[in-house]
Design an enzyme around this catalytic site. Structure first.
Site, PDB file in Angstrom:
ATOM      1  N   ASP A 143      51.654  51.317  33.596  1.00 13.66           N
ATOM      2  CA  ASP A 143      50.863  51.354  34.614  1.00 13.66           C
ATOM      3  C   ASP A 143      51.249  52.662  34.861  1.00 13.66           C
ATOM      4  OD1 ASP A 143      50.000  48.058  36.351  1.00 13.66           O
ATOM      5  OD2 ASP A 143      49.440  49.009  34.222  1.00 13.66           O
ATOM      6  N   TYR A 193      50.381  55.890  33.333  1.00 14.61           N
ATOM      7  CA  TYR A 193      49.365  56.306  33.700  1.00 14.61           C
ATOM      8  C   TYR A 193      48.642  56.941  34.797  1.00 14.61           C
ATOM      9  CZ  TYR A 193      44.192  55.578  34.848  1.00 14.61           C
ATOM     10  OH  TYR A 193      42.446  55.878  34.792  1.00 14.61           O
ATOM     11  N   ASP A 194      49.172  56.162  36.345  1.00  9.08           N
ATOM     12  CA  ASP A 194      49.865  56.743  37.486  1.00  9.08           C
ATOM     13  C   ASP A 194      50.314  57.819  37.407  1.00  9.08           C
ATOM     14  OD1 ASP A 194      50.171  53.477  38.900  1.00  9.08           O
ATOM     15  OD2 ASP A 194      48.402  54.382  39.106  1.00  9.08           O
ATOM     16  N   SER A 208      38.950  51.727  44.334  1.00 10.13           N
ATOM     17  CA  SER A 208      41.175  50.717  43.876  1.00 10.13           C
ATOM     18  C   SER A 208      41.743  51.102  45.199  1.00 10.13           C
ATOM     19  CB  SER A 208      40.903  51.964  42.692  1.00 10.13           C
ATOM     20  OG  SER A 208      42.061  51.102  41.824  1.00 10.13           O
ATOM     21  N   LEU A 209      43.358  50.971  44.637  1.00 10.79           N
ATOM     22  CA  LEU A 209      43.633  52.100  46.159  1.00 10.79           C
ATOM     23  C   LEU A 209      44.715  52.954  44.829  1.00 10.79           C
ATOM     24  CD1 LEU A 209      44.876  47.651  46.135  1.00 10.79           C
ATOM     25  CD2 LEU A 209      44.119  49.756  48.071  1.00 10.79           C
ATOM     26  N   GLU A 215      50.655  42.584  51.736  1.00  4.84           N
ATOM     27  CA  GLU A 215      49.605  41.623  50.861  1.00  4.84           C
ATOM     28  C   GLU A 215      50.360  42.091  49.881  1.00  4.84           C
ATOM     29  OE1 GLU A 215      45.730  41.632  50.908  1.00  4.84           O
ATOM     30  OE2 GLU A 215      45.254  42.157  52.727  1.00  4.84           O
ATOM     31  N   LYS A 221      51.066  42.575  45.913  1.00  2.99           N
ATOM     32  CA  LYS A 221      49.798  42.897  44.894  1.00  2.99           C
ATOM     33  C   LYS A 221      49.654  42.239  43.088  1.00  2.99           C
ATOM     34  CE  LYS A 221      48.222  47.680  42.845  1.00  2.99           C
ATOM     35  NZ  LYS A 221      47.279  47.242  41.707  1.00  2.99           N
ATOM     36  N   ARG A 244      34.476  44.332  37.999  1.00  6.03           N
ATOM     37  CA  ARG A 244      34.369  45.484  39.077  1.00  6.03           C
ATOM     38  C   ARG A 244      33.684  46.855  38.354  1.00  6.03           C
ATOM     39  NH1 ARG A 244      39.632  48.445  40.803  1.00  6.03           N
ATOM     40  NH2 ARG A 244      40.155  48.658  38.001  1.00  6.03           N
ATOM     41  N   GLU A 263      41.579  39.078  43.455  1.00  2.00           N
ATOM     42  CA  GLU A 263      41.856  39.434  42.011  1.00  2.00           C
ATOM     43  C   GLU A 263      41.975  37.837  41.021  1.00  2.00           C
ATOM     44  OE1 GLU A 263      42.170  42.387  41.915  1.00  2.00           O
ATOM     45  OE2 GLU A 263      44.339  42.219  40.648  1.00  2.00           O
ATOM     46  N   LYS A 306      47.648  47.727  54.199  1.00  2.00           N
ATOM     47  CA  LYS A 306      46.258  48.104  55.153  1.00  2.00           C
ATOM     48  C   LYS A 306      46.473  48.177  56.721  1.00  2.00           C
ATOM     49  CE  LYS A 306      44.400  45.372  51.219  1.00  2.00           C
ATOM     50  NZ  LYS A 306      43.354  43.586  51.000  1.00  2.00           N
ATOM     51  N   LYS A 320      54.116  50.650  44.668  1.00  2.00           N
ATOM     52  CA  LYS A 320      54.791  49.674  43.193  1.00  2.00           C
ATOM     53  C   LYS A 320      55.868  49.174  43.360  1.00  2.00           C
ATOM     54  CE  LYS A 320      51.262  49.778  40.020  1.00  2.00           C
ATOM     55  NZ  LYS A 320      50.482  50.509  39.723  1.00  2.00           N
ATOM     56  N   CYS A 351      66.851  39.355   1.233  1.00  2.00           N
ATOM     57  CA  CYS A 351      66.781  39.009  -0.075  1.00  2.00           C
ATOM     58  C   CYS A 351      67.473  40.030  -0.645  1.00  2.00           C
ATOM     59  CB  CYS A 351      65.087  39.169  -0.632  1.00  2.00           C
ATOM     60  SG  CYS A 351      64.818  41.218  -0.182  1.00  2.00           S
ATOM     61  N   CYS A 406      64.024  47.108   3.124  1.00  2.00           N
ATOM     62  CA  CYS A 406      64.056  46.806   1.779  1.00  2.00           C
ATOM     63  C   CYS A 406      63.365  47.107  -0.001  1.00  2.00           C
ATOM     64  CB  CYS A 406      64.266  45.239   2.040  1.00  2.00           C
ATOM     65  SG  CYS A 406      63.599  44.220   0.592  1.00  2.00           S
TER      66      CYS A 406
HETATM   67  S1  IVH Z   1      42.157  45.863  48.462  1.00  2.00           S
HETATM   68  C1  IVH Z   1      39.776  48.603  48.829  1.00  2.00           C
HETATM   69  N1  IVH Z   1      44.213  44.260  47.972  1.00  2.00           N
HETATM   70  O1  IVH Z   1      44.589  46.388  42.903  1.00  2.00           O
HETATM   71  C2  IVH Z   1      41.026  47.802  47.846  1.00  2.00           C
HETATM   72  N2  IVH Z   1      43.761  45.632  46.194  1.00  2.00           N
HETATM   73  O2  IVH Z   1      44.723  49.027  42.185  1.00  2.00           O
HETATM   74  C3  IVH Z   1      40.110  47.134  47.515  1.00  2.00           C
HETATM   75  N3  IVH Z   1      44.795  44.037  44.065  1.00  2.00           N
HETATM   76  O3  IVH Z   1      41.244  46.770  41.864  1.00  2.00           O
HETATM   77  C4  IVH Z   1      41.388  46.192  46.557  1.00  2.00           C
HETATM   78  N4  IVH Z   1      46.128  42.967  44.854  1.00  2.00           N
HETATM   79  O4  IVH Z   1      41.989  44.395  41.503  1.00  2.00           O
HETATM   80  C5  IVH Z   1      43.498  44.984  47.028  1.00  2.00           C
HETATM   81  N5  IVH Z   1      45.998  42.604  47.781  1.00  2.00           N
HETATM   82  C6  IVH Z   1      45.420  42.654  47.072  1.00  2.00           C
HETATM   83  C7  IVH Z   1      45.379  43.612  45.709  1.00  2.00           C
HETATM   84  C8  IVH Z   1      44.760  44.360  45.311  1.00  2.00           C
HETATM   85  C9  IVH Z   1      46.073  43.306  44.023  1.00  2.00           C
HETATM   86  C10 IVH Z   1      44.545  44.997  42.767  1.00  2.00           C
HETATM   87  C11 IVH Z   1      42.661  45.381  42.773  1.00  2.00           C
HETATM   88  C12 IVH Z   1      42.163  46.474  42.955  1.00  2.00           C
HETATM   89  C13 IVH Z   1      43.536  47.249  42.729  1.00  2.00           C
HETATM   90  C14 IVH Z   1      44.242  48.473  43.168  1.00  2.00           C
END
Ligand code: IVH
Length: 668
Positions: free
Chosen positions: A34, A37-38, A83-84, A115, A117, A138, A174, A289, A313, A410, A425
């Site tokens: 990840d 990727y990021d 997504s986030l 929260e 993740k 999704r 999730e 959030k 992360k 062997c 070998c």
């Molecule tokens: S909120 C508008 N809350 O992370 C935002 N996502 O990278 C919607 N995920 O698609 C997502 N834990 O699959 C939210 N406590 C959490 C999460 C969470 C895991 C995943 C989810 C999301 C991805 C974003």
């Protein structure tokens, strides 16, 4: 960077990222972590901003996920699933908070909710008048796959809601697999000789996308709710209230905290990082959030993610342990790999006791020795690796492990080919380690696909001398086998049946199963399509072979070598004697509705997920004619990276041009 090279790099990154999306979302088999990727995504976002041109809708910075598989019915989400954005440092969290303060009115109270993740996959569940109507993955954020039947067996999701809930209501969260279920599943898979999952997230994704819902049910998935789509605004006025109310409805929710400033967020993040290994599910960061929904609305969203939420992360989990031994593992083609055997430790939820040291150069570079304290890491999807040795000072350490001159299994001589990192070998099939791996490959899913023929069985059969070469798979002594512990009548008859039922095999599978060096699945398919019979392949000259697109000199030499070896020919002969029948390549039935039927297609440029030759075969199987030059008769040009004159010509002629992502969609 000048404008041209920025544009070039943007193009490159978009292609690469689309490829990774496909591997992650469609194949459930990511190739990079990840974090990697990021990093690519960020580089792309930065460059797009630098360039200052409008960003196309299909750029990976604007999309989430990948268009869904066609095996499941599509479901359009009533409200898109975002997504986030990610953060990797305290500074980025400070920036996140500052942006809010800039937008919101001065002195307005600003509370964040934290929260964990969860590392799983996002699901949207749609309820009408309190009853679950469907659940969908999704997908690309707009449309997902209907997995309702599979969702019903997931813990933490009520089938119906009661009391005051919106008439039309989308609940999101999730789906994940606990660490315990993951380990139990992998053990079962391994014993059955089936695919072992890299991590709980892939296991969850693979389990949810089963066409047979009873398989999903046996996999023990769970769920945490964390958001709503349609109807959310009328249900609650803050994230905290939302989670409480969802909890009352029977949804599983996580432990959360309300935080008043960034200092509290940093502290909270550290606390959870420490707590992470002891949780019974995997988390890969903390989500912060803005708690108040009115404020969330004011802040809005940019492209693929809301401005009011961020994922902070965690770094890849690293732990220390001690090397107890360095051993050498012999693979199917004889490659000998050094392996560190360590005191077992828990890394990111998985017990680890072995880690590859890749090859002798890597072993020397990291200078890992028996007795050393080492740092090991398991980053998301990646198999455990030794990061570094912490031990210093020659006088306190044992000598480096010598490179073996003889195969540890062997005793045949070890060789190192020029320009290769690997040592090998030279024992060939007389080496039982190579034979075991060969057998596993031979019966594996992409080879003869013999159900119930797992790794353990293959190893015991070689150890006890019941199998001396791959042909012996078809000449098992079932009487002896029935005296083995755990080999009941039923098991034996199932195995016998599975083996019998696979004796008729397609040529491509057969070639692949032989395990000829450099001949993977794609090459095996090309060879089978081209030669049609084993006889023709066996008698092909180097010139005949290299005529095929993805066959180079090295592959050709390897094939010729294989069919020249007397013992290989004997093994083939034995297989035929035992009743193996190789079928000419099956002509795939054309789906007459497929958009490619009858179309003249040209392929140009390079692709990151599929070989050109393989693409050509698959396109032909879908009913397309694949031509080599663009003309006014061309319907579609499929342009990969670095497409040149053909792309120009197609544009001049007004031919439809599509990219690799579209190609992959057509082919899946
Ligand atoms: S909120 C508008 N809350 O992370 C935002 N996502 O990278 C919607 N995920 O698609 C997502 N834990 O699959 C939210 N406590 C959490 C999460 C969470 C895991 C995943 C989810 C999301 C991805 C974003």
């Amino acid at each position: 960077m000048n404008v041209d090279s920025i544009q070039q790099r943007i193009h490159e990154l978009r292609g690469t990222l689309k490829g990774h999306n496909y591997k992650y979302y469609v194949l459930d088999a990511p190739e990079i972590t990840d974090e990697e990727y990021d990093q690519l995504l960020r580089e792309l976002a930065d460059l797009e901003q630098q360039l200052g041109k409008p960003v196309p809708n299909d750029s990976p910075t604007q999309t989430v996920g990948f268009k869904p598989d066609t095996a499941f019915q599509s479901r359009k989400h009533a409200v898109p699933m975002l997504s986030l954005a990610n953060a990797f440092s305290d500074e980025e969290i400070s920036d996140f908070v500052r942006r809010h303060k800039d937008i919101l009115a001065d002195n307005e109270p600003l509370i964040y909710i934290a929260e964990p993740k969860v590392d799983g996959l996002a699901i949207n569940i749609y309820y009408e008048f309190g009853q679950m109507v469907y659940a969908a993955t999704r997908g690309d954020g707009i449309t997902g796959e209907d997995v309702t039947d599979n969702i019903r067996s997931v813990a933490g999701i009520p089938w119906s809601l009661t009391g005051n809930v919106p008439d039309k209501f989308e609940v999101r969260g999730e789906v994940y697999m606990s660490k315990a279920s993951f380990q139990a599943l992998n053990q079962k898979q391994q014993e059955a000789g089936e695919k072992v999952f890299a991590n709980p997230r892939n296991a969850a994704a693979g389990s949810l996308r089963q066409l047979d819902a009873s398989i999903t049910a046996s996999r023990k998935l769970s769920f945490f709710a964390y958001a709503t789509g349609l109807g959310g605004d009328e249900f609650a006025s803050s994230q905290n209230e939302l989670l409480q109310k969802l909890g009352q409805q029977g949804f599983a929710i996580q432990e959360t905290a309300l935080l008043k400033d960034e200092q509290a967020m940093f502290k909270h993040y550290q606390t959870w990082m420490k707590k992470r290994p002891s949780l019974d599910y995997e988390i890969d960061g903390m989500v912060f959030k803005v708690n108040d929904f009115k404020q969330q609305k004011l802040l809005g969203a940019v492209a693929r993610s809301p401005r009011w939420a961020i994922a902070y992360k965690f770094p890849a989990e690293e732990v220390e342990t001690v090397v107890e031994a360095i051993t050498w593992q012999v693979g199917r083609t004889g490659v000998i790999t050094p392996v560190a055997n360590m005191k077992p430790v828990n890394v990111a939820g998985v017990m680890v006791s072995r880690a590859t040291l890749h090859n002798i150069q890597e072993l020397a570079r990291k200078d890992v020795r028996v007795g050393d304290r080492v740092v090991i890491r398991r980053a998301g999807d990646v198999i455990p690796e030794v990061v570094k040795s912490l031990s210093i000072g020659e006088e306190h350490r044992v000598e480096s492990t010598p490179v073996p001159e003889h195969c540890p299994v062997c005793d045949a001589a070890v060789e190192q080919e020029e320009g290769e990192a690997a040592i090998r070998c030279t024992g060939g099939l007389s080496c039982s380690a190579q034979l075991k791996e060969r057998i596993k490959h031979f019966v594996s899913r992409d080879g003869f696909d013999i159900e119930g023929f797992g790794s353990k069985l293959a190893e015991s059969l070689v150890d006890k001398g019941l199998i001396k070469n791959i042909a012996d798979v078809f000449n098992l002594d079932y009487e002896v086998l029935s005296t083995w512990e755990g080999m009941g009548e039923k098991k034996i008859s199932n195995l016998q049946q599975a083996i019998e039922s696979r004796k008729n095999i397609a040529l491509s599978r057969f070639i692949y199963a032989l395990g000829i060096r450099h001949v993977g699945q794609a090459t095996a398919t090309s060879l089978a399509q081209h030669f049609q019979t084993l006889y023709a392949l066996q008698h092909a000259s180097e010139e005949d072979l290299i005529e095929i697109n993805d066959v180079g000199k090295e592959v050709a030499a390897s094939l010729i070598h294989f069919f020249m070896e007397e013992h290989n020919l004997q093994v083939l002969e034995k297989m035929f004697k035992y009743g193996v029948q190789v079928q000419a390549e099956e002509v795939v039935e054309i789906d007459s509705n497929h958009p490619l039927v009858g179309k003249t297609v040209v392929i140009t440029g390079s692709f990151s997920n599929i070989k050109r030759n393989q693409a050509k075969i698959l396109l032909q199987q879908q009913g397309a004619k694949v031509a080599s030059a663009v003309s006014k008769n061309t319907d579609i040009l499929i342009a990969g990276e670095k497409a040149g004159s053909k792309l120009k010509k197609a544009e001049e002629l007004g031919v439809q041009v599509v990219d690799e992502a579209q190609l992959l969609l057509w082919l899946t």
